[in-house]
Motif scaffolding. Sequence first.
Motif, PDB file in Angstrom:
ATOM      1  N   TYR A  45       0.829  -1.199   0.000  1.00 23.81           N
ATOM      2  CA  TYR A  45       0.000   0.000   0.000  1.00 23.81           C
ATOM      3  C   TYR A  45       0.865   1.251   0.000  1.00 23.81           C
ATOM      4  CZ  TYR A  45      -3.680  -3.148   1.698  1.00 23.81           C
ATOM      5  OH  TYR A  45      -4.589  -4.174   1.845  1.00 23.81           O
ATOM      6  N   LYS A  46       0.328   2.290  -0.622  1.00 23.12           N
ATOM      7  CA  LYS A  46       0.903   3.638  -0.492  1.00 23.12           C
ATOM      8  C   LYS A  46      -0.234   4.535  -0.023  1.00 23.12           C
ATOM      9  CE  LYS A  46       3.171   7.456  -2.677  1.00 23.12           C
ATOM     10  NZ  LYS A  46       2.978   8.417  -3.731  1.00 23.12           N
ATOM     11  N   ASP A  47      -0.054   5.158   1.116  1.00 27.55           N
ATOM     12  CA  ASP A  47      -1.093   6.018   1.696  1.00 27.55           C
ATOM     13  C   ASP A  47      -2.428   5.272   1.796  1.00 27.55           C
ATOM     14  OD1 ASP A  47       0.784   8.098   1.768  1.00 27.55           O
ATOM     15  OD2 ASP A  47       0.229   8.746  -0.258  1.00 27.55           O
ATOM     16  N   GLU A  48      -2.370   4.033   2.262  1.00 21.81           N
ATOM     17  CA  GLU A  48      -3.531   3.160   2.453  1.00 21.81           C
ATOM     18  C   GLU A  48      -4.254   2.820   1.145  1.00 21.81           C
ATOM     19  OE1 GLU A  48      -6.040   4.174   5.746  1.00 21.81           O
ATOM     20  OE2 GLU A  48      -4.337   4.783   6.973  1.00 21.81           O
ATOM     21  N   GLN A  49      -3.609   3.091   0.005  1.00 22.74           N
ATOM     22  CA  GLN A  49      -4.151   2.748  -1.313  1.00 22.74           C
ATOM     23  C   GLN A  49      -3.418   1.507  -1.813  1.00 22.74           C
ATOM     24  OE1 GLN A  49      -6.591   4.722  -2.395  1.00 22.74           O
ATOM     25  NE2 GLN A  49      -6.982   3.666  -4.308  1.00 22.74           N
ATOM     26  N   LEU A  50      -4.162   0.439  -2.163  1.00 26.23           N
ATOM     27  CA  LEU A  50      -3.569  -0.810  -2.636  1.00 26.23           C
ATOM     28  C   LEU A  50      -2.823  -0.572  -3.945  1.00 26.23           C
ATOM     29  CD1 LEU A  50      -3.311  -3.883  -2.206  1.00 26.23           C
ATOM     30  CD2 LEU A  50      -5.406  -4.130  -3.546  1.00 26.23           C
ATOM     31  N   LEU A  77       2.642  -2.914   4.253  1.00 29.86           N
ATOM     32  CA  LEU A  77       2.635  -4.336   3.894  1.00 29.86           C
ATOM     33  C   LEU A  77       1.610  -5.074   4.741  1.00 29.86           C
ATOM     34  CD1 LEU A  77       3.882  -6.954   2.609  1.00 29.86           C
ATOM     35  CD2 LEU A  77       5.587  -6.870   4.436  1.00 29.86           C
ATOM     36  N   ALA A  78       0.793  -5.893   4.093  1.00 32.61           N
ATOM     37  CA  ALA A  78      -0.160  -6.751   4.801  1.00 32.61           C
ATOM     38  C   ALA A  78      -0.047  -8.157   4.219  1.00 32.61           C
ATOM     39  CB  ALA A  78      -1.589  -6.226   4.638  1.00 32.61           C
ATOM     40  N   PHE A  79      -0.213  -9.170   5.083  1.00 31.05           N
ATOM     41  CA  PHE A  79      -0.120 -10.567   4.659  1.00 31.05           C
ATOM     42  C   PHE A  79      -1.503 -11.214   4.600  1.00 31.05           C
ATOM     43  CE2 PHE A  79       4.358 -10.796   6.615  1.00 31.05           C
ATOM     44  CZ  PHE A  79       4.959 -10.586   5.384  1.00 31.05           C
ATOM     45  N   ARG A  80      -1.590 -12.266   3.787  1.00 29.75           N
ATOM     46  CA  ARG A  80      -2.809 -13.079   3.716  1.00 29.75           C
ATOM     47  C   ARG A  80      -2.914 -13.895   5.001  1.00 29.75           C
ATOM     48  NH1 ARG A  80      -5.496 -14.859  -0.808  1.00 29.75           N
ATOM     49  NH2 ARG A  80      -3.718 -14.296  -2.126  1.00 29.75           N
ATOM     50  N   ILE A  81      -4.108 -13.935   5.614  1.00 24.65           N
ATOM     51  CA  ILE A  81      -4.291 -14.737   6.828  1.00 24.65           C
ATOM     52  C   ILE A  81      -5.154 -15.967   6.585  1.00 24.65           C
ATOM     53  CG2 ILE A  81      -3.813 -12.958   8.540  1.00 24.65           C
ATOM     54  CD1 ILE A  81      -6.750 -12.306   8.664  1.00 24.65           C
ATOM     55  N   THR A  82      -6.019 -15.920   5.577  1.00 25.14           N
ATOM     56  CA  THR A  82      -6.761 -17.109   5.143  1.00 25.14           C
ATOM     57  C   THR A  82      -6.767 -17.089   3.615  1.00 25.14           C
ATOM     58  OG1 THR A  82      -8.924 -16.014   5.051  1.00 25.14           O
ATOM     59  CG2 THR A  82      -8.280 -17.008   7.175  1.00 25.14           C
ATOM     60  N   ASP A  83      -7.367 -18.123   2.999  1.00 22.75           N
ATOM     61  CA  ASP A  83      -7.384 -18.192   1.541  1.00 22.75           C
ATOM     62  C   ASP A  83      -8.021 -16.962   0.900  1.00 22.75           C
ATOM     63  OD1 ASP A  83      -6.048 -20.557   1.460  1.00 22.75           O
ATOM     64  OD2 ASP A  83      -7.831 -21.806   1.154  1.00 22.75           O
ATOM     65  N   GLU A  84      -9.005 -16.378   1.563  1.00 22.86           N
ATOM     66  CA  GLU A  84      -9.746 -15.273   0.956  1.00 22.86           C
ATOM     67  C   GLU A  84      -9.572 -13.949   1.681  1.00 22.86           C
ATOM     68  OE1 GLU A  84     -13.783 -16.550   0.815  1.00 22.86           O
ATOM     69  OE2 GLU A  84     -13.285 -18.410  -0.208  1.00 22.86           O
ATOM     70  N   MET A  85      -8.774 -13.914   2.725  1.00 23.92           N
ATOM     71  CA  MET A  85      -8.724 -12.708   3.543  1.00 23.92           C
ATOM     72  C   MET A  85      -7.291 -12.272   3.852  1.00 23.92           C
ATOM     73  SD  MET A  85     -11.061 -12.204   6.874  1.00 23.92           S
ATOM     74  CE  MET A  85     -10.177 -11.580   8.269  1.00 23.92           C
ATOM     75  N   LEU A  89      -4.181  -3.400   7.205  1.00 19.96           N
ATOM     76  CA  LEU A  89      -2.902  -2.702   7.187  1.00 19.96           C
ATOM     77  C   LEU A  89      -2.663  -2.078   8.550  1.00 19.96           C
ATOM     78  CD1 LEU A  89      -0.467  -1.642   5.607  1.00 19.96           C
ATOM     79  CD2 LEU A  89      -1.851   0.331   4.965  1.00 19.96           C
ATOM     80  N   GLN A  90      -1.515  -2.406   9.146  1.00 18.33           N
ATOM     81  CA  GLN A  90      -1.183  -1.888  10.474  1.00 18.33           C
ATOM     82  C   GLN A  90       0.297  -1.562  10.526  1.00 18.33           C
ATOM     83  OE1 GLN A  90      -1.993  -4.620  13.660  1.00 18.33           O
ATOM     84  NE2 GLN A  90      -1.205  -3.245  15.214  1.00 18.33           N
ATOM     85  N   MET A  91       0.600  -0.299  10.850  1.00 20.11           N
ATOM     86  CA  MET A  91       1.981   0.140  11.008  1.00 20.11           C
ATOM     87  C   MET A  91       2.085   0.827  12.364  1.00 20.11           C
ATOM     88  SD  MET A  91       2.980   1.603   7.233  1.00 20.11           S
ATOM     89  CE  MET A  91       1.552   2.617   6.992  1.00 20.11           C
ATOM     90  N   GLU A  92       2.849   0.219  13.257  1.00 20.83           N
ATOM     91  CA  GLU A  92       3.043   0.797  14.590  1.00 20.83           C
ATOM     92  C   GLU A  92       3.854   2.084  14.467  1.00 20.83           C
ATOM     93  OE1 GLU A  92       1.858  -0.404  17.529  1.00 20.83           O
ATOM     94  OE2 GLU A  92       0.848  -2.022  16.464  1.00 20.83           O
ATOM     95  N   SER A  93       3.527   3.065  15.286  1.00 14.94           N
ATOM     96  CA  SER A  93       4.302   4.304  15.271  1.00 14.94           C
ATOM     97  C   SER A  93       5.655   4.057  15.934  1.00 14.94           C
ATOM     98  CB  SER A  93       3.549   5.429  15.977  1.00 14.94           C
ATOM     99  OG  SER A  93       3.211   5.026  17.281  1.00 14.94           O
ATOM    100  N   PHE A  94       6.620   4.856  15.513  1.00 16.66           N
ATOM    101  CA  PHE A  94       7.956   4.716  16.072  1.00 16.66           C
ATOM    102  C   PHE A  94       7.978   5.231  17.501  1.00 16.66           C
ATOM    103  CE2 PHE A  94       9.078   5.144  11.466  1.00 16.66           C
ATOM    104  CZ  PHE A  94       9.559   3.859  11.322  1.00 16.66           C
ATOM    105  N   SER A  95       8.844   4.667  18.319  1.00 14.24           N
ATOM    106  CA  SER A  95       8.975   5.129  19.701  1.00 14.24           C
ATOM    107  C   SER A  95       9.753   6.437  19.728  1.00 14.24           C
ATOM    108  CB  SER A  95       9.685   4.076  20.550  1.00 14.24           C
ATOM    109  OG  SER A  95      10.989   3.861  20.077  1.00 14.24           O
TER     110      SER A  95
END
Length: 119
Positions: A45-50, A77-85, A89-95
Amino acid sequence: MDVFLMIRRQKTTIFTDAKESTTVYELKRIVEGILKRAPEDQRLYKDEQLLEDSKSLGDCGFTNQTARPQAPGTVGLAFRITDEMFEALQMESFSSPPELPDVMKPQDSSSTASEQTVQ
């Protein structure tokens, strides 16, 4: 021209470089070499756009002007968790670093000069 990217997923951050002409699919292959997840199991994704696999990084807005070494372009970056899902998108903020101790803070030049004359 080279573009510099910061690929982020949750608490993981990968820094890499590529050409503007590199496709999104080729970037997924780079990620596969590092994280051992097939390109088909990744979404970028770029700016939450696939991003579409067939587009080049330049077409997606990553140029040598927008993705420089000192300010890399951010790719989610997001990974597949099931065949269809896929996961959300989750990006933790820096400390944030802790505040500097007093002994490490810069001192006034006037107090430094008076200390030197006393000695």
